[in-house]
Each structure stands twice: as structure tokens, then as C-alpha cells.
Design a protein around this motif. Structure first.
Motif, mmCIF file in Angstrom:
data_model
loop_
_atom_site.group_PDB
_atom_site.id
_atom_site.type_symbol
_atom_site.label_atom_id
_atom_site.label_comp_id
_atom_site.label_asym_id
_atom_site.label_seq_id
_atom_site.Cartn_x
_atom_site.Cartn_y
_atom_site.Cartn_z
ATOM 1 N N MET A 125 0.974 -1.181 -0.057
ATOM 2 C CA MET A 125 0.010 -0.082 -0.172
ATOM 3 C C MET A 125 0.906 1.427 0.037
ATOM 4 S SD MET A 125 -2.992 -1.602 0.228
ATOM 5 C CE MET A 125 -4.169 -0.523 0.585
ATOM 6 N N ALA A 126 0.478 2.211 -0.315
ATOM 7 C CA ALA A 126 1.082 3.581 -0.417
ATOM 8 C C ALA A 126 0.280 4.858 -0.231
ATOM 9 C CB ALA A 126 1.834 3.607 -1.806
ATOM 10 N N ILE A 127 0.975 6.078 0.200
ATOM 11 C CA ILE A 127 0.433 7.348 0.303
ATOM 12 C C ILE A 127 1.508 8.134 -0.605
ATOM 13 C CG2 ILE A 127 -0.212 9.309 1.571
ATOM 14 C CD1 ILE A 127 -0.949 7.270 3.762
ATOM 15 N N PHE A 128 1.193 8.714 -1.736
ATOM 16 C CA PHE A 128 2.118 9.458 -2.372
ATOM 17 C C PHE A 128 1.997 11.049 -2.165
ATOM 18 C CE2 PHE A 128 2.841 5.623 -4.542
ATOM 19 C CZ PHE A 128 3.858 5.881 -5.590
ATOM 20 N N ALA A 129 2.858 11.707 -2.518
ATOM 21 C CA ALA A 129 2.518 13.215 -2.220
ATOM 22 C C ALA A 129 1.618 13.679 -3.007
ATOM 23 C CB ALA A 129 3.955 14.114 -2.252
ATOM 24 N N ASN A 130 1.580 13.261 -4.358
ATOM 25 C CA ASN A 130 0.561 13.603 -5.386
ATOM 26 C C ASN A 130 -0.155 12.461 -5.930
ATOM 27 O OD1 ASN A 130 -0.623 14.343 -7.759
ATOM 28 N ND2 ASN A 130 0.726 15.720 -8.392
ATOM 29 N N GLN A 131 -1.340 12.039 -5.215
ATOM 30 C CA GLN A 131 -1.981 10.513 -5.145
ATOM 31 C C GLN A 131 -2.716 10.808 -6.881
ATOM 32 O OE1 GLN A 131 -1.127 8.716 -2.681
ATOM 33 N NE2 GLN A 131 -3.185 8.257 -2.007
ATOM 34 N N ALA A 132 -3.238 11.994 -7.119
ATOM 35 C CA ALA A 132 -3.761 11.706 -8.567
ATOM 36 C C ALA A 132 -2.675 11.612 -9.725
ATOM 37 C CB ALA A 132 -4.450 13.271 -8.980
ATOM 38 N N GLU A 133 -1.361 12.215 -9.662
ATOM 39 C CA GLU A 133 -0.481 11.909 -10.567
ATOM 40 C C GLU A 133 0.072 10.462 -10.430
ATOM 41 O OE1 GLU A 133 3.641 14.300 -11.860
ATOM 42 O OE2 GLU A 133 3.557 13.543 -9.776
ATOM 43 N N ALA A 134 0.287 9.885 -9.348
ATOM 44 C CA ALA A 134 0.518 8.473 -9.180
ATOM 45 C C ALA A 134 -0.464 7.601 -9.842
ATOM 46 C CB ALA A 134 0.752 7.964 -7.633
ATOM 47 N N ILE A 135 -1.680 7.754 -9.759
ATOM 48 C CA ILE A 135 -2.807 6.999 -10.400
ATOM 49 C C ILE A 135 -2.643 7.080 -11.830
ATOM 50 C CG2 ILE A 135 -5.192 6.700 -10.664
ATOM 51 C CD1 ILE A 135 -5.452 7.561 -7.837
ATOM 52 N N GLU A 136 -2.309 8.364 -12.320
ATOM 53 C CA GLU A 136 -2.405 8.599 -13.772
ATOM 54 C C GLU A 136 -1.265 7.818 -14.356
ATOM 55 O OE1 GLU A 136 -1.039 12.378 -16.623
ATOM 56 O OE2 GLU A 136 -2.427 12.694 -14.965
ATOM 57 N N GLY A 138 0.131 5.160 -13.207
ATOM 58 C CA GLY A 138 0.110 3.884 -13.132
ATOM 59 C C GLY A 138 0.809 3.160 -11.838
ATOM 60 N N HIS A 139 1.186 4.151 -11.003
ATOM 61 C CA HIS A 139 1.725 3.853 -9.669
ATOM 62 C C HIS A 139 0.845 3.148 -8.648
ATOM 63 C CE1 HIS A 139 5.650 5.014 -10.520
ATOM 64 N NE2 HIS A 139 5.237 5.955 -11.170
ATOM 65 N N LEU A 140 -0.446 3.768 -8.557
ATOM 66 C CA LEU A 140 -1.383 3.515 -7.572
ATOM 67 C C LEU A 140 -2.780 3.155 -8.374
ATOM 68 C CD1 LEU A 140 -1.207 6.326 -5.269
ATOM 69 C CD2 LEU A 140 -0.249 3.974 -4.677
ATOM 70 N N GLY A 141 -3.423 2.194 -7.632
ATOM 71 C CA GLY A 141 -4.886 1.760 -8.329
ATOM 72 C C GLY A 141 -5.874 1.283 -6.910
ATOM 73 N N ASP A 142 -6.959 1.036 -7.401
ATOM 74 C CA ASP A 142 -7.884 0.877 -6.267
ATOM 75 C C ASP A 142 -7.658 -0.733 -5.461
ATOM 76 O OD1 ASP A 142 -9.006 3.378 -6.384
ATOM 77 O OD2 ASP A 142 -10.655 2.917 -7.953
ATOM 78 N N ALA A 143 -7.218 -1.428 -6.019
ATOM 79 C CA ALA A 143 -7.092 -2.856 -5.672
ATOM 80 C C ALA A 143 -6.351 -3.177 -4.304
ATOM 81 C CB ALA A 143 -6.542 -3.856 -6.878
#
Length: 143
Positions: A125-136, A138-143
Motif C-alpha cells: 500500500m502507499a500514500i504519494f505526495a501527489n495521489q492523482a499523478e501516481a494514479i495517472e 500507473g503507480h497506484l490503483g484501487d485494488a
């Protein structure tokens, strides 16, 4: 071209390192930030050819339980030559004896690390400083 390896950062040109990370591509990381993160990493390696820095990598470690390999960067013209594999091998060997060695990959490079023995970590699991950018990216997802 012979490659010279070192684990010493005394002579690192941090502006050159900044360029390496930008073109590898691992993002825009300032020379000051890179100096800080490498200085605070237990294990680090740098590879040079006659022109200068061609690869770098580091691992954060507590010395016994967990070692985290990150920021493995190779100049594009040296990618596919075995330098990245050698960098990861050196970091894994330095981390031997830890109960777990974790590696964070940029999206799309997972297959490379699978060939080196890494498996997908299902509970990360992770928390990024810029969550939206990390999702865009491909670093983060909902799963």
C-alpha cells in the motif's frame, strides 16, 4: 566500453545524477534531493564509462529485517546491455541476510525484475505526495 563500479559517492556529480534520472526516465529529481536520498541509503552503487555516470541505484535498509531497492537508473544508451541487471544484483547481494528485499518498479518494468527473482507483493500500500499523478502514471490503483 569498460564499466567502472563504485559504492562511494564522494566524487558523484549530482547534476550529472539529476540528468541520469530525468533521461532514464525516473522523473525530475533535483541534484540536492538525490544527494540527500543517496547519502541516507545504506547501500548504493554507481557505474561509469569513460564519458561519465551511466547508472546508479540504492537500497534503504534497517540492517536485518527489510531492505528496499529503489531508484535504479540506467542511461538509455546503456539499457539492454546488462548494466541494470548488474546494478540490481549488486544491491540484492548487499542486502543478503535481510528477511525481505522489496523493490519498487516503474510501471512497465515489472517483467525485468521478475527475471531477477522478484515476485509481485500483493499487500503493498502507499500514500504519494501527489495521489492523482501516481494514479495517472500507473503507480497506484484501487485494488
Amino acid at each position: 566500453m569498460p564499466i567502472t563500479w563504485t559504492d562511494q559517492q564522494d566524487n558523484v556529480d549530482w547534476t550529472e545524477m539529476e540528468t541520469l534520472y530525468r533521461v532514464a526516465p525516473l522523473g525530475n529529481k533535483s541534484a540536492d534531493l538525490l544527494r540527500t536520498v543517496f547519502t541516507n541509503s545504506r547501500y548504493k552503487f554507481f557505474a561509469y564509462d569513460e564519458k561519465g555516470l551511466v547508472a546508479a541505484g540504492r537500497a534503504l535498509s534497517d540492517g536485518a529485517d527489510c531492505s528496499y531497492i529503489c531508484d535504479v537508473a540506467v542511461m538509455p544508451e546503456h539499457q539492454g546491455t546488462g548494466i541494470g541487471r548488474e546494478m540490481v544484483s549488486r544491491l540484492v547481494e548487499a542486502s543478503r541476510g535481510h528477511k525481505k528485499i522489496i523493490l519498487y518498479s516503474v510501471p512497465g518494468k515489472e517483467g525485468f525484475y521478475r527475471k531477477l527473482g522478484f515476485m509481485r507483493l500483493l499487500t503493498a500500500m502507499a500514500i504519494f505526495a501527489n495521489q492523482a499523478e501516481a494514479i495517472e502514471k500507473g503507480h497506484l490503483g484501487d485494488a
